[in-house]
Every structure is written in structure tokens, then in C-alpha cells.
Write a protein that holds these residues in place. Structure first.
Motif, PDB file in Angstrom:
ATOM      1  N   THR A   1      78.962  67.458  19.424  1.00 50.72           N
ATOM      2  CA  THR A   1      77.709  68.152  19.144  1.00 50.72           C
ATOM      3  C   THR A   1      76.868  67.206  18.309  1.00 50.72           C
ATOM      4  O   THR A   1      77.315  66.731  17.261  1.00 50.72           O
ATOM      5  CB  THR A   1      77.958  69.460  18.362  1.00 50.72           C
ATOM      6  OG1 THR A   1      78.826  70.294  19.124  1.00 50.72           O
ATOM      7  CG2 THR A   1      76.654  70.179  18.089  1.00 50.72           C
ATOM      8  N   ASN A   2      75.670  66.914  18.783  1.00 50.59           N
ATOM      9  CA  ASN A   2      74.735  66.052  18.067  1.00 50.59           C
ATOM     10  C   ASN A   2      73.498  66.875  17.730  1.00 50.59           C
ATOM     11  O   ASN A   2      72.897  67.485  18.621  1.00 50.59           O
ATOM     12  CB  ASN A   2      74.338  64.838  18.916  1.00 50.59           C
ATOM     13  CG  ASN A   2      75.535  63.968  19.222  1.00 50.59           C
ATOM     14  OD1 ASN A   2      76.404  63.776  18.387  1.00 50.59           O
ATOM     15  ND2 ASN A   2      75.597  63.450  20.431  1.00 50.59           N
ATOM     16  N   VAL A   3      73.116  66.882  16.465  1.00 49.43           N
ATOM     17  CA  VAL A   3      71.937  67.609  16.020  1.00 49.43           C
ATOM     18  C   VAL A   3      70.874  66.577  15.662  1.00 49.43           C
ATOM     19  O   VAL A   3      71.136  65.639  14.912  1.00 49.43           O
ATOM     20  CB  VAL A   3      72.243  68.509  14.808  1.00 49.43           C
ATOM     21  CG1 VAL A   3      70.995  69.285  14.388  1.00 49.43           C
ATOM     22  CG2 VAL A   3      73.387  69.468  15.125  1.00 49.43           C
ATOM     23  N   PHE A   4      69.691  66.762  16.227  1.00 46.93           N
ATOM     24  CA  PHE A   4      68.567  65.857  15.996  1.00 46.93           C
ATOM     25  C   PHE A   4      67.448  66.606  15.287  1.00 46.93           C
ATOM     26  O   PHE A   4      67.316  67.817  15.421  1.00 46.93           O
ATOM     27  CB  PHE A   4      68.023  65.322  17.329  1.00 46.93           C
ATOM     28  CG  PHE A   4      68.952  64.363  18.025  1.00 46.93           C
ATOM     29  CD1 PHE A   4      68.809  62.992  17.864  1.00 46.93           C
ATOM     30  CD2 PHE A   4      69.967  64.829  18.844  1.00 46.93           C
ATOM     31  CE1 PHE A   4      69.661  62.112  18.506  1.00 46.93           C
ATOM     32  CE2 PHE A   4      70.823  63.952  19.499  1.00 46.93           C
ATOM     33  CZ  PHE A   4      70.669  62.596  19.326  1.00 46.93           C
ATOM     34  N   ARG A   5      66.645  65.843  14.568  1.00 49.45           N
ATOM     35  CA  ARG A   5      65.464  66.396  13.915  1.00 49.45           C
ATOM     36  C   ARG A   5      64.268  65.519  14.260  1.00 49.45           C
ATOM     37  O   ARG A   5      64.368  64.296  14.272  1.00 49.45           O
ATOM     38  CB  ARG A   5      65.683  66.430  12.407  1.00 49.45           C
ATOM     39  CG  ARG A   5      64.566  67.101  11.686  1.00 49.45           C
ATOM     40  CD  ARG A   5      65.062  67.816  10.474  1.00 49.45           C
ATOM     41  NE  ARG A   5      63.909  68.362   9.774  1.00 49.45           N
ATOM     42  CZ  ARG A   5      63.950  68.904   8.599  1.00 49.45           C
ATOM     43  NH1 ARG A   5      65.101  68.982   7.973  1.00 49.45           N
ATOM     44  NH2 ARG A   5      62.887  69.371   8.033  1.00 49.45           N
ATOM     45  N   ARG A   6      63.148  66.173  14.538  1.00 52.10           N
ATOM     46  CA  ARG A   6      61.925  65.438  14.855  1.00 52.10           C
ATOM     47  C   ARG A   6      61.357  64.815  13.579  1.00 52.10           C
ATOM     48  O   ARG A   6      61.272  65.464  12.544  1.00 52.10           O
ATOM     49  CB  ARG A   6      60.887  66.378  15.467  1.00 52.10           C
ATOM     50  CG  ARG A   6      59.636  65.666  15.959  1.00 52.10           C
ATOM     51  CD  ARG A   6      58.475  66.614  16.294  1.00 52.10           C
ATOM     52  NE  ARG A   6      58.879  67.863  16.900  1.00 52.10           N
ATOM     53  CZ  ARG A   6      58.867  68.110  18.226  1.00 52.10           C
ATOM     54  NH1 ARG A   6      58.485  67.170  19.056  1.00 52.10           N
ATOM     55  NH2 ARG A   6      59.224  69.294  18.676  1.00 52.10           N
ATOM     56  N   THR A   7      60.992  63.532  13.673  1.00 51.49           N
ATOM     57  CA  THR A   7      60.358  62.832  12.557  1.00 51.49           C
ATOM     58  C   THR A   7      59.078  62.181  13.080  1.00 51.49           C
ATOM     59  O   THR A   7      58.818  62.194  14.287  1.00 51.49           O
ATOM     60  CB  THR A   7      61.275  61.727  11.980  1.00 51.49           C
ATOM     61  OG1 THR A   7      61.339  60.641  12.908  1.00 51.49           O
ATOM     62  CG2 THR A   7      62.671  62.251  11.677  1.00 51.49           C
ATOM     63  N   SER A   8      58.342  61.573  12.201  1.00 49.77           N
ATOM     64  CA  SER A   8      57.129  60.862  12.628  1.00 49.77           C
ATOM     65  C   SER A   8      57.478  59.652  13.498  1.00 49.77           C
ATOM     66  O   SER A   8      56.647  59.158  14.245  1.00 49.77           O
ATOM     67  CB  SER A   8      56.304  60.419  11.414  1.00 49.77           C
ATOM     68  OG  SER A   8      57.083  59.598  10.567  1.00 49.77           O
ATOM     69  N   ASP A   9      58.743  59.190  13.423  1.00 45.88           N
ATOM     70  CA  ASP A   9      59.206  58.059  14.232  1.00 45.88           C
ATOM     71  C   ASP A   9      59.988  58.499  15.459  1.00 45.88           C
ATOM     72  O   ASP A   9      60.661  57.691  16.100  1.00 45.88           O
ATOM     73  CB  ASP A   9      60.093  57.132  13.388  1.00 45.88           C
ATOM     74  CG  ASP A   9      59.326  56.453  12.276  1.00 45.88           C
ATOM     75  OD1 ASP A   9      58.137  56.147  12.474  1.00 45.88           O
ATOM     76  OD2 ASP A   9      59.923  56.240  11.204  1.00 45.88           O
TER      77      ASP A   9
ATOM     78  N   VAL B   1      66.098  72.564  22.489  1.00 47.85           N
ATOM     79  CA  VAL B   1      65.127  72.206  21.456  1.00 47.85           C
ATOM     80  C   VAL B   1      64.438  73.473  20.965  1.00 47.85           C
ATOM     81  O   VAL B   1      63.950  74.272  21.768  1.00 47.85           O
ATOM     82  CB  VAL B   1      64.062  71.222  21.994  1.00 47.85           C
ATOM     83  CG1 VAL B   1      63.034  70.902  20.912  1.00 47.85           C
ATOM     84  CG2 VAL B   1      64.710  69.952  22.520  1.00 47.85           C
ATOM     85  N   THR B   2      64.419  73.637  19.642  1.00 45.78           N
ATOM     86  CA  THR B   2      63.685  74.729  19.020  1.00 45.78           C
ATOM     87  C   THR B   2      62.888  74.135  17.875  1.00 45.78           C
ATOM     88  O   THR B   2      63.472  73.661  16.892  1.00 45.78           O
ATOM     89  CB  THR B   2      64.642  75.821  18.494  1.00 45.78           C
ATOM     90  OG1 THR B   2      65.419  76.318  19.583  1.00 45.78           O
ATOM     91  CG2 THR B   2      63.872  76.962  17.866  1.00 45.78           C
TER      92      THR B   2
ATOM     93  N   THR C   1      63.973  70.889  15.714  1.00 48.68           N
ATOM     94  CA  THR C   1      65.416  70.690  15.720  1.00 48.68           C
ATOM     95  C   THR C   1      65.926  70.734  17.154  1.00 48.68           C
ATOM     96  O   THR C   1      65.483  71.552  17.953  1.00 48.68           O
ATOM     97  CB  THR C   1      66.124  71.778  14.884  1.00 48.68           C
ATOM     98  OG1 THR C   1      65.577  71.778  13.564  1.00 48.68           O
ATOM     99  CG2 THR C   1      67.617  71.527  14.805  1.00 48.68           C
ATOM    100  N   ALA C   2      66.851  69.842  17.462  1.00 52.70           N
ATOM    101  CA  ALA C   2      67.436  69.807  18.806  1.00 52.70           C
ATOM    102  C   ALA C   2      68.951  69.746  18.693  1.00 52.70           C
ATOM    103  O   ALA C   2      69.502  69.113  17.786  1.00 52.70           O
ATOM    104  CB  ALA C   2      66.921  68.599  19.574  1.00 52.70           C
ATOM    105  N   LEU C   3      69.598  70.396  19.641  1.00 47.01           N
ATOM    106  CA  LEU C   3      71.048  70.432  19.708  1.00 47.01           C
ATOM    107  C   LEU C   3      71.484  69.859  21.044  1.00 47.01           C
ATOM    108  O   LEU C   3      70.996  70.279  22.093  1.00 47.01           O
ATOM    109  CB  LEU C   3      71.539  71.879  19.571  1.00 47.01           C
ATOM    110  CG  LEU C   3      73.031  72.115  19.646  1.00 47.01           C
ATOM    111  CD1 LEU C   3      73.708  71.576  18.384  1.00 47.01           C
ATOM    112  CD2 LEU C   3      73.306  73.604  19.795  1.00 47.01           C
TER     113      LEU C   3
END
Length: 167
Positions: A133-141, A96-97, A100-102
Motif C-alpha cells: 500500500t502506497n499513500v501519496f500526497r499532492r504537493t506543488s512539485d 484519489v480523494t 491524497t491518493a492510495l
């Protein structure tokens, strides 16, 4: 518990939820796990969310799919044509950076299609080894998928390993 540790746990939970939704054939749950244009600040009044290329997906052997409509349609097709699927994830690494998370992992997949003859409950089970490879993004949810890329691991040829001659 540190914020970084909490982020890793939350991303791990989001990643697990993605695979559980696939296993259960729960399209509604799967849909909520992917970013929406609104999550990224795209005004849906001026952009068709189905065509907005904010998310992407590559299934093994498929071309890159871009946009929420294409990606979710692919999962609907997979779910409609797979009677049974189970993922055994190994080698899971989460990084996690910022927002964004990988996640990288090995998907050990056991699946089965429709029964080959009347009266049978399930067709033959097939195993696959896939690197994802799954890329995630932080959201309000919470953490949502931005991209999924999976590639099948080809079986090693033992003759190639024993061959010492130059290529």
C-alpha cells in the motif's frame, strides 16, 4: 480528460517512478519521491527534518520506520545490499480523494544478492510475493510518497485447505 482521470494517471506515474528508482538503485531519484517536511508546511528551522515523523515505511518483516531520515536510510541499506531487483506489479488499484491518493498492488519481486563465489556475476535469484500500500500526497512539485507499507504473502499450506476438522 477529467481532472480525476489526470490525477489517477499522475499518481500511477509517481508510483511507477518509485519502483523504477528502486530497480535502478537510484537513491537520489528515490529521495525526491518522498515528502519533505517543507511539502507539509513544517518549518525546518524549528524541526530537524530527519526526525520529523511526516513519512513512514514498513518493509516486510521490519518494524515501522518513521521520519525521513529513518525511511531513506532503510532504502540506502537495501540498495547497498541488493545487486539486482526487479518489480512486476500486478493488481494495481489507484484511488484519489482530494490531495491524497492510495495505491494498492502486488509486488512480484525478483532479486539477487552478491555472488556466492569469486568470478560469479550474481548470487541466486529469489522471488517474493508482497502486497503493498502506497499513500501519496499532492504537493506543488507533484505527487509524493507519504507512506509505503509492504507485507510478504505467506505460502498457503495445502494441508490446511484439505482439513475439514474444526480448529
Amino acid at each position: 480528460m477529467s481532472a480525476a482521470h489526470t490525477d489517477v494517471e499522475e499518481v500511477t506515474q509517481a508510483n511507477t517512478a518509485f519502483y523504477e528508482a528502486l530497480e535502478q538503485g537510484d537513491f537520489e531519484a528515490l529521495s525526491t519521491l518522498w515528502l519533505t517536511p517543507t511539502d507539509l508546511g513544517v518549518d525546518e528551522e524549528y524541526h530537524d527534518p530527519a526526525d520529523t515523523g511526516v513519512i513512514s515505511c514498513v518493509h516486510p518483516g521490519w518494524p515501522v520506520l518513521t521520519g525521513r531520515g529513518e525511511v531513506l536510510r532503510s532504502y540506502a541499506l537495501i540498495m547497498a545490499n541488493t545487486d539486482y531487483i526487479q518489480f512486476f506489479l500486478t493488481d494495481v488499484h489507484v484511488s484519489v480523494t482530494g490531495d491524497t491518493a492510495l495505491v494498492t498492488c502486488t509486488e512480484n519481486i525478483l532479486s539477487g544478492g552478491p555472488a556466492p563465489e569469486a568470478g560469479a556475476e550474481l548470487g541466486p535469484l529469489v522471488g517474493q510475493l508482497v502486497i503493498a500500500t502506497n499513500v501519496f500526497r499532492r504537493t506543488s512539485d507533484g505527487w509524493k510518497l507519504w507512506s509505503h507499507h509492504a507485507s510478504q504473502v505467506l505460502a498457503e499450506n495445502s494441508e490446511d485447505e484439505d482439513d475439514d476438522s474444526p480448529a
